[in-house]
Design a protein around this motif. Structure first.
Motif, PDB file in Angstrom:
ATOM      1  N   ALA A  63      12.306   5.594   1.007  1.00 13.02           N
ATOM      2  CA  ALA A  63      13.732   5.866   0.848  1.00 13.02           C
ATOM      3  C   ALA A  63      14.482   4.711   0.187  1.00 13.02           C
ATOM      4  N   ALA A  64      13.921   3.535   0.275  1.00 11.91           N
ATOM      5  CA  ALA A  64      14.640   2.339  -0.223  1.00 11.91           C
ATOM      6  C   ALA A  64      14.604   2.213  -1.718  1.00 11.91           C
TER       7      ALA A  64
ATOM      8  N   THR B 175       7.067   6.461  10.124  1.00 15.13           N
ATOM      9  CA  THR B 175       8.474   6.025  10.014  1.00 15.13           C
ATOM     10  C   THR B 175       8.601   4.941   8.954  1.00 15.13           C
ATOM     11  N   LEU B 176       7.665   3.966   8.958  1.00 18.78           N
ATOM     12  CA  LEU B 176       7.725   2.891   7.969  1.00 18.78           C
ATOM     13  C   LEU B 176       7.596   3.462   6.556  1.00 18.78           C
TER      14      LEU B 176
ATOM     15  N   ALA C 266       0.832  -1.205   0.000  1.00 22.14           N
ATOM     16  CA  ALA C 266       0.000   0.000   0.000  1.00 22.14           C
ATOM     17  C   ALA C 266       0.866   1.255   0.000  1.00 22.14           C
ATOM     18  N   ILE C 267       1.960   1.224   0.759  1.00 23.91           N
ATOM     19  CA  ILE C 267       2.877   2.370   0.776  1.00 23.91           C
ATOM     20  C   ILE C 267       3.519   2.537  -0.602  1.00 23.91           C
ATOM     21  N   LEU C 268       4.023   1.429  -1.153  1.00 27.53           N
ATOM     22  CA  LEU C 268       4.694   1.477  -2.455  1.00 27.53           C
ATOM     23  C   LEU C 268       3.766   1.966  -3.556  1.00 27.53           C
TER      24      LEU C 268
END
Length: 177
Positions: free
Chosen positions: A176-177, A169-170, A104-106
């Motif tokens: 960032a990765a 934070t996650l 979901a973040i990606l």
């Protein structure tokens, strides 16, 4: 769960046919996924092939003829070995919920919304299980099975709360990765 070992355990009480083994499995493990008849008979064939069970004749009991199976001595030893084996705690747990949060973040989705919806689904299942164990006449196997599932769902809920508190934070780390 090892279907072959569960069936060997059920055969430890004496010869049985596949229909009876399926019925007893579903009664003894009420919160587990019910076994399909095809799975029972395929597993019995493998147990016979591997020398852990053998055909013990046939029985019609007023109905169609059914093949009876019994555990062999080798099957009894295999069952004792398996039952005494300590199940190692997994060093890492493959967690579909975590994977969906990261995806979901990606994908620019709503991981917080996903966690909230998943939490609601877990809470609903917990209510269902609580009703099952509180039902009049619930046997101890049913209660213990429901307790096991409830404890796992509770652990998931605690993890979801921790993850929700750390989403900022996650998200930064994933981005960032």
């Amino acid at each position: 769960m090892s279907t072959r070992h569960i069936l060997l355990g059920l055969l430890a009480t004496g010869p049985s046919h596949g229909y009876d083994l399926k019925r007893r499995h579903d009664e003894r493990f009420p919160q587990a996924r019910p076994l399909a008849y095809g799975q029972v008979y395929t597993t019995l064939q493998r147990l016979v092939r591997d020398g852990l069970a053998e055909v013990d004749g046939t029985d019609s009991d007023g109905g169609p003829e059914r093949t009876m199976y019994r555990a062999t001595d080798e099957g009894t030893h295999e069952l004792a070995r398996w039952a005494g084996e300590i199940a190692p705690p997994a060093p890492f747990v493959a967690n579909e919920i975590f994977a969906k949060v990261v995806v979901a973040i990606l994908a620019g989705g709503d991981p917080g919304g996903y966690l909230s919806a998943q939490r609601a689904a877990h809470m609903e299942r917990m209510r269902e299980l609580t009703a099952v164990k509180a039902a009049t006449g619930a046997d101890l196997a049913t209660v213990l099975s429901a307790d096991y599932a409830l404890n796992h769902l509770d652990a998931d809920l605690r993890w979801m709360s921790t993850t929700a508190a750390r989403l900022t934070t996650l998200t930064a780390e994933v981005d960032a990765a």
